[in-house]
Design a protein around this motif. Structure first.
Motif, short mmCIF file in Angstrom:
data_model
loop_
_atom_site.label_atom_id
_atom_site.label_comp_id
_atom_site.label_asym_id
_atom_site.label_seq_id
_atom_site.Cartn_x
_atom_site.Cartn_y
_atom_site.Cartn_z
N SER A 195 20.23 -10.44 73.62
CA SER A 195 18.80 -10.66 73.43
C SER A 195 18.22 -9.90 72.26
CB SER A 195 18.04 -10.27 74.71
OG SER A 195 18.28 -8.91 75.03
N THR A 196 19.06 -9.25 71.44
CA THR A 196 18.54 -8.47 70.32
C THR A 196 18.92 -9.03 68.96
OG1 THR A 196 20.46 -7.00 70.31
CG2 THR A 196 18.60 -6.38 71.72
N GLY A 197 19.97 -9.81 68.88
CA GLY A 197 20.41 -10.34 67.60
C GLY A 197 21.28 -9.39 66.82
N MET B 91 26.25 -13.22 62.96
CA MET B 91 25.80 -11.97 63.58
C MET B 91 26.96 -10.99 63.75
SD MET B 91 24.00 -11.43 67.33
CE MET B 91 25.44 -12.08 68.18
N ILE B 92 28.16 -11.52 64.01
CA ILE B 92 29.32 -10.64 64.18
C ILE B 92 29.62 -9.92 62.87
CG2 ILE B 92 31.76 -10.57 64.78
CD1 ILE B 92 31.29 -13.14 66.42
N PRO C 174 29.90 -21.32 58.90
CA PRO C 174 29.03 -20.50 59.74
C PRO C 174 28.28 -21.31 60.79
CG PRO C 174 27.94 -20.94 57.66
CD PRO C 174 29.30 -21.61 57.58
N LEU C 175 28.13 -20.72 61.94
CA LEU C 175 27.16 -21.20 62.91
C LEU C 175 25.79 -20.66 62.52
CD1 LEU C 175 29.22 -20.34 66.12
CD2 LEU C 175 28.74 -22.65 65.30
N GLY C 176 24.77 -21.02 63.26
CA GLY C 176 23.49 -20.37 63.06
C GLY C 176 23.60 -18.91 63.44
N TYR C 177 22.74 -18.07 62.85
CA TYR C 177 22.78 -16.65 63.18
C TYR C 177 22.55 -16.48 64.68
CZ TYR C 177 22.09 -11.63 62.87
OH TYR C 177 22.22 -10.28 63.02
N ALA C 178 23.41 -15.65 65.29
CA ALA C 178 23.41 -15.44 66.75
C ALA C 178 23.73 -16.73 67.49
CB ALA C 178 22.09 -14.85 67.24
N ASP C 179 24.33 -17.69 66.77
CA ASP C 179 24.66 -19.00 67.34
C ASP C 179 23.42 -19.68 67.92
OD1 ASP C 179 26.23 -21.17 67.98
OD2 ASP C 179 26.85 -20.37 69.91
N LEU D 142 18.02 -18.28 71.65
CA LEU D 142 18.21 -19.72 71.50
C LEU D 142 19.68 -20.12 71.53
CD1 LEU D 142 15.61 -20.57 68.68
CD2 LEU D 142 15.33 -20.77 71.15
N ALA D 143 20.57 -19.18 71.82
CA ALA D 143 22.01 -19.46 71.79
C ALA D 143 22.42 -20.34 72.97
CB ALA D 143 22.80 -18.15 71.82
N PRO D 144 23.32 -21.30 72.75
CA PRO D 144 23.81 -22.15 73.86
C PRO D 144 24.54 -21.37 74.94
CG PRO D 144 24.32 -23.14 71.73
CD PRO D 144 23.83 -21.75 71.45
N ALA D 145 25.02 -20.17 74.64
CA ALA D 145 25.74 -19.39 75.65
C ALA D 145 24.88 -19.08 76.87
CB ALA D 145 26.25 -18.08 75.04
N TRP D 146 23.56 -19.10 76.72
CA TRP D 146 22.67 -18.84 77.84
C TRP D 146 22.68 -19.98 78.86
CZ3 TRP D 146 20.78 -14.22 78.87
CH2 TRP D 146 20.56 -13.32 77.84
N GLN D 147 23.18 -21.17 78.47
CA GLN D 147 23.14 -22.31 79.38
C GLN D 147 23.93 -22.08 80.66
OE1 GLN D 147 24.50 -25.66 77.11
NE2 GLN D 147 22.66 -25.78 75.85
N SER D 148 24.91 -21.21 80.60
CA SER D 148 25.73 -20.95 81.79
C SER D 148 25.03 -20.06 82.80
CB SER D 148 27.06 -20.30 81.38
OG SER D 148 26.83 -19.07 80.72
#
Length: 770
Positions: free
Chosen positions: A221-223, A259-260, A291-296, A570-576
């Motif tokens: 949640s911080t980026g 972000m990594i 690249p993906l979007g920053y922070a995916d 806004l990352a898709p990883a939150w969908q889980s």
């Protein structure tokens, strides 16, 4: 379900003979069940089938019985080979499962189309299981919350597959029955591939398959990834290490979260050594990298939530520590020094310049030698029509789409991966069947689950290759985001994929260059309404912060961290884990609300106004760590007070300041409420207006003046009256003195004639008056 009936039907023995053979081959198991009992590692071999039991404690209790089926060795069956299967029965009910029988079936026809294959793997309730191959009774009850595994072998002779049988996927199924009632069923596939045939070797045109794999970290949640997390993620068994190990220098395109890269570089000399080494390995990788979007961050979610475009980081300076980046001294040689100098002449001393700062810029933190920077990869099946224009405006002319975002005119035909999205926009469509199977294999936690998934991968690719022997198809498969902590089979999956004869690896660049499919068109989708609504609150709050920041001496110090947090949420990883996402969004909104309330009016009143023109003091408080400039506007609730122009004030960091607001009393006395509003220099309102109560006594000054004037008049009037009285008395006394000289001195009256005269000296002074 019955597989496609066409000329690809497998030649087989007559049904009666086949059933008879199956019964004869399984007779030893019926007559001598003890032969099939034992532990999986020590089970005694049987001529047709072997049974082994492994009991595993289960954590769930949902009153269900399930069965899974997979090839126990390779998913490819060659000529003259027996079909070896692994059957797992899981009893999650509260009672033991006794007197159960496992029956194995083979699909009557070859699976020659994608539709037939998908229907077999995901059947309807009334589907046809195919032809019975074996019936194997369970020799021991399956205890509650446990799993029993059986190794079953179907002899080659009972399969009815010969040298001239067309190569391709075949369906296999198993059921678990008790008292003639089917309790559970499972399906799987294998690929019949008689490549050792001496009469007819299969003609195989491999499928050109590009694989794209996102390298991301767990949702945050911080980026920015902290040092401790980076050390854990890049450790020998860390999530980033496992992801990179699985794909480095393999035919897989890497989609990296910037972000990594930035988080490792931000730490400078304090970066964990494992993270630095990990970044160096990535730099040496031969893979295609984009690249993906920053922070995916999901670009579709941002656009649909109301963002003006695809959001990107604003700055990372707030997170940089200059002390972690050593400065370098630049030495300037003396001007005019000749290259050829006399050895006997002492060399002049070079003058060092001031050290040059090595603190990286945002561009340097994000820089990478990417294969392409024009690819957008939103979440699966959420891209809307308007999103494509926003992507293109951001320079993202190619979009990776899941199968749900396209429609195909012929469901059985497999088109190439590219489709036109506009005049200059291109879509890369991920093949649903292959992608799903690959994702399942890469995240499988057991050998049986992995083999079942790889059997599906093999069949999904084989059905495309077998249907198109004259022309190769170019497809795209994608690995999912949100890497589970238990996933450890990525490298194993990629290696097994490379061993398939009908697979040919290709790069993402090559896949992008394939001719556009005319039979595939874009189908607009949308993010879930609840997700968009919550994301819209984040976008609206960012707009408020941007307006608020115009009052700050350093606006980026507030807007840049908020932008990174927005991208991370806004990352898709939150969908889980939508519950955790809603909590994180709520925390972000609460924190940003506190920032918006950091400049406040602390004066509350009441204030007494006793003159016609006064200055009202109003105290402002700045809780931020930097100076701010505000415009103070005061509006009275009625006409008893007239307020002057707005006042601009500069508040130092973490301080309070009192400003004076000139007001004029107008008509009458009474209560007035002042509404005090703060604005940025650009005119944006800061927080809610504050209300200050004021008591107006505008005529007190006049009354006081009249009273003072009256007192002055009385004072001087009394003095005049007193003087007049004294003068009148003096005149009266003087008159009496002239008439009676003795009266003035107060002497006794003259004695009578008989009294003796008193003689006084003539030189005595006259008695005083009064």
């Amino acid at each position: 379900m019955v597989a496609d009936r066409n000329n690809a039907r497998r030649p087989a023995l007559p049904r009666t003979r086949r059933r008879l053979l199956a019964l004869l081959l399984s007779a030893p198991l019926v007559l001598f069940p003890a032969l099939a009992v034992g532990q999986s590692a020590t089970a005694a071999p049987a001529p047709v089938a072997t049974a082994a039991t492994n009991t595993v404690s289960m954590a769930t209790d949902d009153d269900s019985v399930t069965l899974s089926l997979s090839p126990s060795a390779s998913s490819i069956l060659h000529i003259n080979e027996d079909l070896r299967l692994s059957v797992s029965v899981t009893n999650d009910s509260a009672s033991p499962l006794s007197s159960a029988t496992v029956e194995v079936y083979l699909a009557e026809r070859a699976l020659t189309t994608r539709t037939a294959l998908n229907d077999w793997l995901d059947p309807d309730d009334d589907r046809d299981s195919g032809e019975l191959m074996l019936s194997v009774p369970l020799t021991a009850p399956v205890q509650p919350h446990s799993t029993v595994s059986l190794d079953v072998t179907v002899p080659n002779a009972s399969l009815g597959l010969f040298e001239w049988s067309p190569w391709g996927p075949r369906g296999i199924a198993a059921t678990l029955s008790t008292d003639d009632t089917v309790r559970a069923a499972g399906q799987s596939t294998f690929v019949w591939y008689p490549d050792t045939s001496t009469t007819q070797v299969p003609t195989v045109t491999p499928v050109n398959l590009a694989v794209a794999m996102p390298i991301t970290t767990p949702a945050g949640s911080t980026g920015i990834i902290g040092s401790d997390d980076l050390a854990a993620y890049t450790a020998s068994s860390g999530i980033l290490t496992r992801q990179l190990d699985g794909v480095i220098n393999k035919p897989v395109a890497i989609a990296i979260d910037p972000m990594i890269i930035a988080s490792i570089r931000l730490l400078g000399s304090a970066a964990p050594p494992t993270a630095v080494d990990w970044l160096a390995r990535l730099d040496q990788a031969e893979n295609d990298i984009f690249p993906l979007g920053y922070a995916d961050a999901d670009p579709s979610l941002a656009v649909q939530a109301g963002a003006s475009g695809v959001p990107v980081p604003l700055s990372l300076n707030f997170a940089l520590d200059p002390n972690l980046f050593a400065a370098t001294d630049q030495v300037t040689p003396p001007a005019g020094q000749s290259e050829a100098t006399d050895p006997a002449t002492p060399a002049p001393t070079a003058t060092p310049e001031s050290p040059t700062s090595t603190v990286p810029t945002l561009e340097q933190l994000l820089a990478w030698d990417y294969t392409s920077t024009t690819i957008a990869w939103p979440a699966d099946n959420v891209v809307a029509q308007d999103d494509l224009a926003a992507f293109a405006a951001a320079g993202l002319s190619t979009t990776i789409l899941a199968a749900g975002n396209v429609t195909q005119s012929d469901e059985d035909a497999t088109a190439s991966t590219t489709t036109a999205l506009g005049s200059d926009e291109l879509g890369l469509v991920a093949d649903a069947g292959i992608s799903t199977a690959l994702r399942t294999a890469a995240t499988a936690t057991t050998d049986d689950a992995w083999r079942a998934a790889m059997a599906e991968v093999s069949s999904q690719i084989a059905v495309v290759a077998a249907a198109n022997p004259a022309a190769a198809r170019t497809l795209l498969a994608t690995i999912d985001r949100g890497w589970p902590p238990t996933a450890a089979r990525l490298a194993q999956t990629i290696q097994a994929l490379n061993e398939l004869p009908w697979y040919a690896p290709t790069t993402l660049t090559t896949a992008t260059a394939t001719p556009v499919s005319t039979s595939v068109s874009f189908a607009a989708q949308a993010e879930p309404t609840g997700t968009v609504d919550l994301a819209a609150r984040l976008i609206d709050r960012e707009t408020e912060l941007n307006d608020f920041s115009t009052a700050l001496a350093d606006p980026v110090a507030v807007t840049a961290p908020n932008r990174l947090a927005l991208l991370a949420l806004l990352a898709p990883a939150w969908q889980s884990d939508t519950t955790a996402w809603r909590t994180a969004v709520g925390d972000n909104l609460a924190a940003s609300h506190e920032v918006l309330r950091s400049i406040t009016v602390t004066t509350t009143g009441p204030i007494n106004v006793v003159g016609s023109k006064v200055d009202i003091p109003i105290t402002l408080n700045n809780a931020l760590g930097q100076a701010v400039t505000v415009r103070v506007q005061v509006v009275p609730s009625n006409g008893r007070l007239v307020v002057g122009n707005d006042v601009e004030a500069v508040l130092d960091a973490s301080s309070a300041k009192t400003v004076s607001i000139p007001v004029t009393a107008a008509v009458g006395n009474g209560a007035v409420t002042l509404r005090v509003s703060l604005f940025t220099p650009s005119g944006a309102a800061i927080d809610q207006p504050s209300l200050i109560s004021v008591n107006v006594r505008a005529d007190w000054e006049g009354i006081g003046s009249r009273i003072f004037a009256a007192l002055v008049v009385l004072f001087f009037g009394f003095g005049v009256w007193r003087n007049i009285v004294h003068r009148r008395r003096d005149r009266a006394l003087a008159a009496r003195t002239e008439a009676d000289p003795h009266a003035e001195s107060g002497a006794d009256p003259a004695p009578s004639a008989s009294a003796e005269p008193t003689t006084e000296p003539d030189d005595l002074p006259t008695a005083p008056r009064g």
